[in-house]
Design a protein around this motif. Sequence first.
Motif, PDB file in Angstrom:
ATOM      1  N   SER A 112       0.825  -1.212   0.000  1.00 51.83           N
ATOM      2  CA  SER A 112       0.000   0.000   0.000  1.00 51.83           C
ATOM      3  C   SER A 112       0.860   1.264   0.000  1.00 51.83           C
ATOM      4  O   SER A 112       0.501   2.259  -0.628  1.00 51.83           O
ATOM      5  N   VAL A 113       1.985   1.232   0.724  1.00 54.55           N
ATOM      6  CA  VAL A 113       2.886   2.386   0.734  1.00 54.55           C
ATOM      7  C   VAL A 113       3.387   2.676  -0.676  1.00 54.55           C
ATOM      8  O   VAL A 113       3.332   3.813  -1.171  1.00 54.55           O
ATOM      9  N   GLY A 114       3.878   1.618  -1.342  1.00 54.17           N
ATOM     10  CA  GLY A 114       4.387   1.812  -2.705  1.00 54.17           C
ATOM     11  C   GLY A 114       3.313   2.268  -3.666  1.00 54.17           C
ATOM     12  O   GLY A 114       3.535   3.181  -4.480  1.00 54.17           O
ATOM     13  N   SER A 170       3.623  -3.544  10.191  1.00 55.62           N
ATOM     14  CA  SER A 170       2.369  -3.096   9.599  1.00 55.62           C
ATOM     15  C   SER A 170       1.949  -1.745  10.162  1.00 55.62           C
ATOM     16  O   SER A 170       1.493  -0.856   9.414  1.00 55.62           O
ATOM     17  N   ALA A 171       2.101  -1.554  11.491  1.00 51.79           N
ATOM     18  CA  ALA A 171       1.738  -0.277  12.116  1.00 51.79           C
ATOM     19  C   ALA A 171       2.604   0.859  11.573  1.00 51.79           C
ATOM     20  O   ALA A 171       2.104   1.952  11.269  1.00 51.79           O
ATOM     21  N   ILE A 176       3.111   5.425   7.756  1.00 54.00           N
ATOM     22  CA  ILE A 176       3.770   6.073   6.609  1.00 54.00           C
ATOM     23  C   ILE A 176       2.756   6.353   5.506  1.00 54.00           C
ATOM     24  O   ILE A 176       2.762   7.432   4.894  1.00 54.00           O
ATOM     25  N   THR A 177       1.866   5.382   5.253  1.00 52.51           N
ATOM     26  CA  THR A 177       0.820   5.583   4.245  1.00 52.51           C
ATOM     27  C   THR A 177      -0.069   6.766   4.623  1.00 52.51           C
ATOM     28  O   THR A 177      -0.402   7.606   3.775  1.00 52.51           O
ATOM     29  N   SER A 178      -0.455   6.852   5.889  1.00 48.83           N
ATOM     30  CA  SER A 178      -1.297   7.963   6.354  1.00 48.83           C
ATOM     31  C   SER A 178      -0.567   9.292   6.201  1.00 48.83           C
ATOM     32  O   SER A 178      -1.172  10.307   5.825  1.00 48.83           O
TER      33      SER A 178
END
Length: 352
Positions: A112-114, A170-171, A176-178
């Motif tokens: 999801s980050v990528g 995961s946290a 990072i995604t947020s």
Amino acid sequence: MTLHRIKMPLIIISLLVGLVLSITLAVTMGSVDIKPATVWKIALSQVPGFSGWIPVDWSKGEQTIIWDIRFPRVLLGAIVGAGLSVVGVAIQSLVRNSLADPYILGVSSGASVGATLVILFGAFSIFGQFALSLGAFAGALLSILLIFTLSRIGGQNSTVRLLMSGIAISAILSAITSLIIFSAPNEHGIRSVLFWMSGSLAGGKWEYLTIPTIIVLICLFVLMAQYRSLNAMLMGEESAGTLGVNTTQFRKLLLMITALLTGVIVAISGAIGFVGLMMPHIVRVMVGSDHRRVLPVSALLGAIFLIWADTIARLVFAPEELPIGIITALCGGPFFIWLMLGNSYSFGGSGR
């Protein structure tokens, strides 16, 4: 042995029939009801050589709804469900534990980050249409390497350490995604990413099916060809080594397959959890632990499951649509708890 040989073909045939019926019924269901016969008439009319033999007794609107909207979405659901189930089998063999799943272990968070970087900021844009898949693959590979390395610090590789490592990574990756989303200037893009992060097949189009279909099939065939090594890995790396398996190289292969499948699937459908946890476990109850049987049955069962999960997601609050991840979490969360309470999640050990 004879009974087992009879049982397996019956299971495969039953699941193939169930898959065809699921595709047919899922395509007919929606705000506009369409007869099952019409679905396959329209589908066959698109196949070269068949169009002249099929009388056109449907409207242009029905053709648009079936062929351009519903059919690619339902097929995408089947591909994603199969892929998530196959990657679940791979990662469970890698860590020797049936609680493992790309979503639970944080591999999906890395993807999801990528993918979010690609969607909001155009990362990997030099790769054109492959940018999203490559971004998600890079994130998934990085996360699984971090989780696997962290869980082995101190020479131990217990279930608890593995799950704790996955939760921690995961946290961090979710944070990072947020942060990436918070920093994005495009409000419309932010809304799209937030919906996509919960899992959705709403963007299913014919042109999006090729890459995930090819990747899922290649990875499935590679794993099927390595079923003896997968079986040996369930007994532990030392035992597998004595049986002639190059565990170091094979572990790298499983890491690459896990990252590749997770990355491609997350890129096309977002993070959909628990499918890779539930399907392999259910299948092992049905056909045993031999991966020659587990892999194809898991792929078919996962395809059927996700088709119906998506059908429920788009119909239960119609015309509004739920993210499909909500449906899979409602099914997978209790299943996960049941596995933990039953203490039946470890292969060849106590799980401690």
